[in-house]
Design a protein around this motif. Structure first.
Motif, PDB file in Angstrom:
ATOM      1  N   ASN A  82       5.758  35.737 -39.278  1.00  0.00           N
ATOM      2  CA  ASN A  82       7.272  35.999 -38.681  1.00  0.00           C
ATOM      3  C   ASN A  82       6.488  36.500 -37.123  1.00  0.00           C
ATOM      4  O   ASN A  82       7.321  36.679 -36.199  1.00  0.00           O
ATOM      5  CB  ASN A  82       8.287  36.589 -39.793  1.00  0.00           C
ATOM      6  N   ARG A  85       5.382  34.653 -35.259  1.00  0.00           N
ATOM      7  CA  ARG A  85       7.060  33.136 -34.435  1.00  0.00           C
ATOM      8  C   ARG A  85       7.929  34.014 -33.998  1.00  0.00           C
ATOM      9  O   ARG A  85       8.226  33.452 -32.785  1.00  0.00           O
ATOM     10  CB  ARG A  85       6.920  33.226 -35.869  1.00  0.00           C
ATOM     11  N   ASN A 300      20.796  29.837 -39.728  1.00  0.00           N
ATOM     12  CA  ASN A 300      19.742  29.789 -40.063  1.00  0.00           C
ATOM     13  C   ASN A 300      18.082  28.369 -40.009  1.00  0.00           C
ATOM     14  O   ASN A 300      17.032  28.075 -39.212  1.00  0.00           O
ATOM     15  CB  ASN A 300      18.681  30.726 -40.460  1.00  0.00           C
ATOM     16  N   TYR A 301      19.299  27.616 -40.875  1.00  0.00           N
ATOM     17  CA  TYR A 301      18.361  25.986 -40.578  1.00  0.00           C
ATOM     18  C   TYR A 301      19.146  25.355 -39.615  1.00  0.00           C
ATOM     19  O   TYR A 301      17.930  24.617 -39.238  1.00  0.00           O
ATOM     20  CB  TYR A 301      18.484  25.617 -41.722  1.00  0.00           C
ATOM     21  N   SER A 305      17.331  25.541 -34.459  1.00  0.00           N
ATOM     22  CA  SER A 305      16.288  24.600 -35.124  1.00  0.00           C
ATOM     23  C   SER A 305      15.498  24.451 -34.154  1.00  0.00           C
ATOM     24  O   SER A 305      14.557  23.072 -34.040  1.00  0.00           O
ATOM     25  CB  SER A 305      17.246  22.924 -35.146  1.00  0.00           C
ATOM     26  N   GLU A 307      13.131  26.139 -34.064  1.00  0.00           N
ATOM     27  CA  GLU A 307      11.806  26.163 -35.125  1.00  0.00           C
ATOM     28  C   GLU A 307      11.770  24.750 -36.186  1.00  0.00           C
ATOM     29  O   GLU A 307      12.185  24.719 -36.549  1.00  0.00           O
ATOM     30  CB  GLU A 307      11.519  27.287 -34.795  1.00  0.00           C
ATOM     31  N   LYS A 312      10.364  26.332 -42.287  1.00  0.00           N
ATOM     32  CA  LYS A 312      11.541  27.356 -42.464  1.00  0.00           C
ATOM     33  C   LYS A 312      12.279  26.880 -44.173  1.00  0.00           C
ATOM     34  O   LYS A 312      12.278  28.385 -45.185  1.00  0.00           O
ATOM     35  CB  LYS A 312      13.017  27.292 -41.940  1.00  0.00           C
ATOM     36  N   GLY A 316      10.467  30.405 -45.243  1.00  0.00           N
ATOM     37  CA  GLY A 316      11.666  31.084 -45.182  1.00  0.00           C
ATOM     38  C   GLY A 316      11.462  31.766 -43.452  1.00  0.00           C
ATOM     39  O   GLY A 316      10.582  31.092 -42.867  1.00  0.00           O
ATOM     40  N   VAL A 317      12.221  32.697 -43.748  1.00  0.00           N
ATOM     41  CA  VAL A 317      12.547  32.823 -41.694  1.00  0.00           C
ATOM     42  C   VAL A 317      13.082  34.237 -41.462  1.00  0.00           C
ATOM     43  O   VAL A 317      12.689  34.867 -40.356  1.00  0.00           O
ATOM     44  CB  VAL A 317      14.457  32.427 -41.844  1.00  0.00           C
ATOM     45  N   GLN A 321      14.961  38.308 -38.948  1.00  0.00           N
ATOM     46  CA  GLN A 321      15.075  37.382 -38.417  1.00  0.00           C
ATOM     47  C   GLN A 321      16.492  36.805 -38.583  1.00  0.00           C
ATOM     48  O   GLN A 321      17.047  37.190 -37.813  1.00  0.00           O
ATOM     49  CB  GLN A 321      14.075  36.525 -38.445  1.00  0.00           C
ATOM     50  N   GLN A 322      16.564  36.804 -40.314  1.00  0.00           N
ATOM     51  CA  GLN A 322      17.839  37.052 -40.978  1.00  0.00           C
ATOM     52  C   GLN A 322      19.127  37.440 -40.422  1.00  0.00           C
ATOM     53  O   GLN A 322      20.225  37.123 -39.522  1.00  0.00           O
ATOM     54  CB  GLN A 322      18.384  36.489 -42.000  1.00  0.00           C
ATOM     55  N   GLY A 344      10.891  31.908 -48.411  1.00  0.00           N
ATOM     56  CA  GLY A 344      10.990  30.412 -48.282  1.00  0.00           C
ATOM     57  C   GLY A 344      10.679  30.075 -49.879  1.00  0.00           C
ATOM     58  O   GLY A 344      10.775  30.966 -51.277  1.00  0.00           O
TER      59      GLY A 344
END
Length: 407
Positions: A82, A85, A300-301, A305, A307, A312, A316-317, A321-322, A344
Motif C-alpha cells: 500500500n 501504491r 473504494n472499489y 477505480s 487502481e 483491491k 485490500g485497500v 486509504q479507506q 483483502g
C-alpha cells in the motif's frame, strides 16, 4: 497465586495483567491531553507480540511455527504494498500499527496454548489472569466514578460511564467476559465472595449503559435458569435473580434514575433516527453498521477505480486509504468486513476460518464451557459490532479465552 513459578511464567503474568492497567493509564493520559499513553500501549503490545511469537516456537512443531511466521510476514507485506501504491509514509505507519493489532489475538491463542502444552505455564494460568481482572476492572470503574472523573459512554446524551477506558466497545468485551465467568462461578459454587464479585461485575456492566451490556445481563439470567436442571440449583439462580432485581430496583429509583431515563431517550432517539427505511429494526440492532457495508465497498472499489480492482479484492485497500477516501470517514465496525476491505479476501477468510475453527474445537471437546460461552459471545460480537480483531484490549481477552477453549 504466583508462588513457585518460573521467570518465564512470571513475565507472562505481568504482560497480560498489565493490559487493562495500561489501557486505564492511556485513557487517563488522553483525558489529560497527553499522547504518551498511546506510546506506552504500543510498546506493551509489541513486547507482548514478540513474547507470544517466541512462545509458538517448538523444535518438534517447527512446521507450525514456520506457517505462523509466513502468515504474519504476508500480513506485514500488505502495508508495504500500500505504501508503494499511495506513497504515504503516514499510511504505512498507520497500517503497520493496525496489523500488530490484527495478529495479537491470533498469537495470543497460539502462544498461550503452546506454552501450556510445553508446560512452560501452569494449567490454571488463564484462570488466575481472569481472577485478577474480576477484581481490578470493576474497581477501575467504581473508584473513578465515586471521585467524579472519567469518560461518559455517550457524551451527546450524558449517559453511561466507562472510567478511564477510552473505548466503550472494547470495555464491553472485557466486562462481558468477567461477568460471564464470575456469574458462572457463583451459580456453580455459591459463596459470599463469589456472589459479591458477580454482582459487582454485573453492576459495572450495567454502569457502561450500552445495549450490549443490558442484553448480556438478561442473557446470563435466562441461560443459567435453562442450564440448571435440578430444582435446587434453579432455586439458587432464582434467589440470586431476585436479589439482583431488588438491588437494581433500589439503584434505578435512586442513584441511576437519571441515567436510565437518558439511556431510554438515547435508544428511542436512535430508533426513530434509523427508522426511515424498511430495515429500521435491523439498523437499530446493528447501530447502522449494516448500512455502511455497501457504501464503503462502493466508494473504494467502484468510484476509486483508477487502481486495479483485482488487487483491491484480494489484498485490500488499506485502513488509511479507506478512512481517507470514504465519505462517512468511518470504519464499518464489523471486523470481517473491515478486514475484507483493508486486507483483502485472502486475509479476511484465513482469519475468519481460524477463529471459527477454534470455536468448532471448543464445541467438539466440550471442556471449559464457561470460556466457550465467552468465546461464542465475543465471536458473534466481532462479526456484528466489531472492535475485537483490531482492539488490543478486546483482542487480548478474545485470545486468552480462545487459548482456554483449545485445551
Amino acid at each position: 497465586m504466583l508462588k513457585n513459578i518460573s521467570v518465564y511464567e512470571f513475565i507472562f503474568y505481568v504482560l497480560l495483567m498489565a493490559i487493562p492497567v495500561v489501557d486505564c493509564i492511556t485513557g487517563y493520559l488522553l483525558l489529560s491531553n497527553s499522547n504518551i499513553g498511546s506510546t506506552i500501549g504500543q510498546f506493551l503490545r509489541i513486547v507482548t507480540i514478540i513474547f507470544l511469537f517466541l512462545s509458538t516456537f517448538n523444535r518438534q512443531r517447527l512446521d507450525n511455527f514456520l506457517f505462523i511466521s509466513l502468515f504474519c510476514f504476508c500480513l506485514f507485506l500488505i502495508p508495504v504494498f500500500n505504501y508503494f501504491r499511495t506513497g504515504s509514509v503516514q499510511g504505512y505507519i498507520d497500517e503497520t500499527i493496525y496489523t500488530t493489532k490484527l495478529i495479537l489475538p491470533i498469537l495470543m491463542i497460539l502462544g498461550i496454548y503452546n506454552a501450556r502444552k510445553d508446560k512452560k505455564i501452569s494449567s490454571n494460568f488463564i484462570d488466575n489472569i481472569f481472577s485478577f481482572y474480576i477484581i481490578f476492572v470493576p474497581l477501575s470503574l467504581i473508584i473513578p466514578k465515586i471521585l467524579g472523573i472519567g469518560y461518559v459512554t455517550y457524551e451527546n446524551f450524558d449517559v453511561g460511564y466507562k472510567g478511564f477506558y477510552y473505548a466503550g466497545n472494547e470495555l464491553n468485551i472485557l466486562l462481558l467476559s468477567i461477568s460471564v465467568l464470575s456469574f458462572q462461578k457463583m451459580t456453580e459454587k455459591f459463596t459470599v465472595y463469589n456472589a459479591i464479585t458477580a454482582l459487582i461485575c454485573l453492576g459495572s456492566l450495567f454502569l457502561v449503559g450500552t445495549k450490549t451490556s443490558f442484553l448480556v445481563i438478561i442473557f446470563l439470567i435466562i441461560y443459567n435458569l435453562i442450564k440448571k436442571r435440578d430444582l435446587k440449583n434453579k432455586f439458587k439462580v432464582i434467589l440470586v435473580v431476585v436479589l439482583v432485581l431488588c438491588i437494581s430496583y433500589f439503584l434505578v429509583n435512586t442513584i441511576f434514575k437519571d441515567q436510565i431515563e437518558k439511556l431510554l431517550l438515547k435508544n428511542q432517539y436512535y430508533y426513530e433516527t434509523l427508522s426511515g427505511s424498511n430495515d429500521s429494526i435491523t439498523n437499530f440492532i446493528f447501530s447502522n453498521r449494516n448500512a455502511r457495508i455497501g457504501i464503503n465497498f462502493e466508494k473504494n472499489y467502484i468510484e476509486n477505480s483508477n487502481e486495479g480492482l483485482f488487487f483491491k479484492i484480494f489484498f485490500g485497500v488499506g485502513h488509511y486509504q479507506q478512512f481517507k477516501s470514504t465519505s462517512l470517514n468511518s470504519i464499518i465496525e464489523m471486523d470481517f468486513f473491515d478486514t475484507l476491505l483493508w486486507y483483502g479476501l485472502f486475509a479476511a477468510l484465513a482469519i475468519f476460518t481460524f477463529y471459527t475453527y477454534v470455536l468448532y474445537i471448543g464445541i467438539i471437546r466440550k471442556k471449559n464451557k464457561e470460556y466457550l460461552l465467552c468465546y461464542l459471545l465475543i465471536y458473534l460480537f466481532s462479526l456484528m459490532a466489531g472492535h475485537v480483531w483490531y482492539s488490543a484490549l478486546a483482542g487480548s481477552v478474545f485470545g486468552m479465552i480462545g487459548s482456554k477453549v483449545l485445551e
